[in-house]
Design a protein around this motif. Structure first.
Motif, PDB file in Angstrom:
ATOM      1  N   TYR A  15       0.901  -1.155   0.000  1.00  0.00           N
ATOM      2  CA  TYR A  15       0.000   0.000   0.000  1.00  0.00           C
ATOM      3  C   TYR A  15       0.934   1.197   0.000  1.00  0.00           C
ATOM      4  CZ  TYR A  15      -3.878  -2.992   1.697  1.00  0.00           C
ATOM      5  OH  TYR A  15      -4.849  -3.947   1.842  1.00  0.00           O
ATOM      6  N   ASN A  40      -3.336  -8.079  15.030  1.00  0.00           N
ATOM      7  CA  ASN A  40      -3.820  -6.948  14.246  1.00  0.00           C
ATOM      8  C   ASN A  40      -2.723  -6.477  13.303  1.00  0.00           C
ATOM      9  OD1 ASN A  40      -5.209  -6.279  17.255  1.00  0.00           O
ATOM     10  ND2 ASN A  40      -6.524  -6.287  15.483  1.00  0.00           N
ATOM     11  N   GLY A  41      -3.102  -6.276  12.040  1.00  0.00           N
ATOM     12  CA  GLY A  41      -2.145  -5.759  11.073  1.00  0.00           C
ATOM     13  C   GLY A  41      -1.209  -6.796  10.484  1.00  0.00           C
ATOM     14  N   ALA A  42      -1.430  -8.089  10.793  1.00  0.00           N
ATOM     15  CA  ALA A  42      -0.541  -9.148  10.300  1.00  0.00           C
ATOM     16  C   ALA A  42      -0.659  -9.336   8.790  1.00  0.00           C
ATOM     17  CB  ALA A  42      -0.838 -10.464  11.023  1.00  0.00           C
ATOM     18  N   GLY A  43      -1.821  -8.933   8.229  1.00  0.00           N
ATOM     19  CA  GLY A  43      -1.993  -9.053   6.773  1.00  0.00           C
ATOM     20  C   GLY A  43      -3.086 -10.030   6.346  1.00  0.00           C
ATOM     21  N   LYS A  44      -3.858 -10.512   7.311  1.00  0.00           N
ATOM     22  CA  LYS A  44      -4.891 -11.526   7.012  1.00  0.00           C
ATOM     23  C   LYS A  44      -5.944 -10.983   6.043  1.00  0.00           C
ATOM     24  CE  LYS A  44      -6.074 -11.689  11.365  1.00  0.00           C
ATOM     25  NZ  LYS A  44      -5.205 -10.607  11.907  1.00  0.00           N
ATOM     26  N   SER A  45      -6.516  -9.835   6.393  1.00  0.00           N
ATOM     27  CA  SER A  45      -7.572  -9.284   5.535  1.00  0.00           C
ATOM     28  C   SER A  45      -7.023  -8.917   4.160  1.00  0.00           C
ATOM     29  CB  SER A  45      -8.210  -8.053   6.185  1.00  0.00           C
ATOM     30  OG  SER A  45      -8.894  -8.425   7.353  1.00  0.00           O
ATOM     31  N   THR A  46      -5.805  -8.390   4.145  1.00  0.00           N
ATOM     32  CA  THR A  46      -5.200  -8.036   2.861  1.00  0.00           C
ATOM     33  C   THR A  46      -5.068  -9.282   1.991  1.00  0.00           C
ATOM     34  OG1 THR A  46      -3.989  -6.232   3.917  1.00  0.00           O
ATOM     35  CG2 THR A  46      -3.177  -6.975   1.778  1.00  0.00           C
ATOM     36  N   HIS A 205     -10.323 -13.641  15.719  1.00  0.00           N
ATOM     37  CA  HIS A 205      -9.371 -13.369  16.792  1.00  0.00           C
ATOM     38  C   HIS A 205      -9.571 -14.331  17.953  1.00  0.00           C
ATOM     39  CE1 HIS A 205      -6.908 -10.009  15.552  1.00  0.00           C
ATOM     40  NE2 HIS A 205      -7.948  -9.628  14.825  1.00  0.00           N
TER      41      HIS A 205
END
Ligand code: ATP
Ligand code: MG
Length: 251
Positions: A15, A40-46, A205
């Protein structure tokens, strides 16, 4: 021998200057339920947005049943049998359950000028699907989505994925903000997905929820997959927590 359904190879996503994914490899087999965990922010959703065509990948390849697919849009993913469900899933709240189930894929009746949506057929299939996904309360399929609880909405989104024979159903934090009974409902659907021959990627989570339903756990940290073969039957929640936080690489 397990048959491979999805293979993501060396997936990178920037990004701007932020590297959200730095060379992720991930596979999902047919009829396999995979848990994707990470802080949080590990990249799962991405990662799942890339897989579902919601955002463009920077580099890397995606194969479905061995064939490379360019995911340029969510339509490409849906055509490849991949359906993604978010907590605030893409349901149109002012339309009925039945209409939402068929959104963009409505059955039609008649021809030419007399062509119209086959509402009767939609209601009939919708009632059947609601029973299948475990909504036992007698909710008429003409009920608008706005009148449903979070868990019931979730059920409608899952029913849609199942009806259109999606091979892979992705759930990104589907149990967030849900009550106990609704959460149980969602976990039951995920368990049931395997029986009906679907594969699933389940992001949550709550590790306890993941342990209850998945065949295999994958852990991401800072844009990379750190472990991809945790068997929940041979591991513990505490051990997985240590992998997520980076205190331990072996389970
Ligand atoms: N649209 C965006 N623009 C810029 N950076 C982004 C964007 N979306 C995500 N990121 C960054 O990419 C990284 C991965 O985010 P991502 O949403 O994939 O994490 P996640 O594992 O799903 O986290 P969570 O558990 O909190 O949902 C984070 O550093 C995040 O800040
Ligand atoms: Mg996320």
């Amino acid at each position: 021998m397990a048959k491979e359904l999805i293979r993501m190879k060396n997936i990178k996503k920037y990004y701007g200057k932020v590297q959200a994914l730095n060379g992720v490899d991930l596979t999902v087999n047919e009829s396999e339920i995979v848990g994707l965990l990470g802080d949080n922010g590990a990249g799962k959703s991405t990662l799942i947005k890339v897989l579902s065509g919601a955002i463009p990948v920077t580099s890397g390849e995606i194969y479905v049943r061995g064939k490379e697919i360019k995911m340029n849009s969510t339509t490409d993913a849906i055509n490849a049998g991949i359906e993604t469900i978010y907590q605030d899933s893409a349901l149109v709240t002012e339309l009925s359950i039945a209409r939402n189930l068929f959104l963009g894929r409505e059955p039609e009746i008649g021809s030419g000028l007399f062509k119209r949506m086959d509402i009767e057929k939609m209601n009939e299939v919708a009632s059947e699907l609601l029973r299948e996904v475990g909504i036992s309360k007698n909710i008429p399929p003409s009920t608008p989505i706005a009148a449903l609880s979070g868990g019931e909405r979730q059920a409608v989104a899952i029913a849609r994925a199942m009806h259109f024979e999606s091979d892979l159903i992705i759930l990104d934090e589907p149990t967030n903000n849900l009550g106990v009974a609704e959460t149980r409902g969602v976990l039951n659907f995920v368990r049931g997905a395997r029986k009906s021959g679907h594969s699933c990627i389940f992001i949550a989570h709550n590790i306890h929820h993941v342990f209850q339903v998945v065949d295999r756990i994958i852990v991401m940290r800072r844009g990379s997959v750190v472990v991809d073969d945790i068997d929940p039957k041979n591991s513990t929640v505490e051990a997985v927590e240590r992998v997520i936080t980076g205190m331990d690489e072996t389970v």
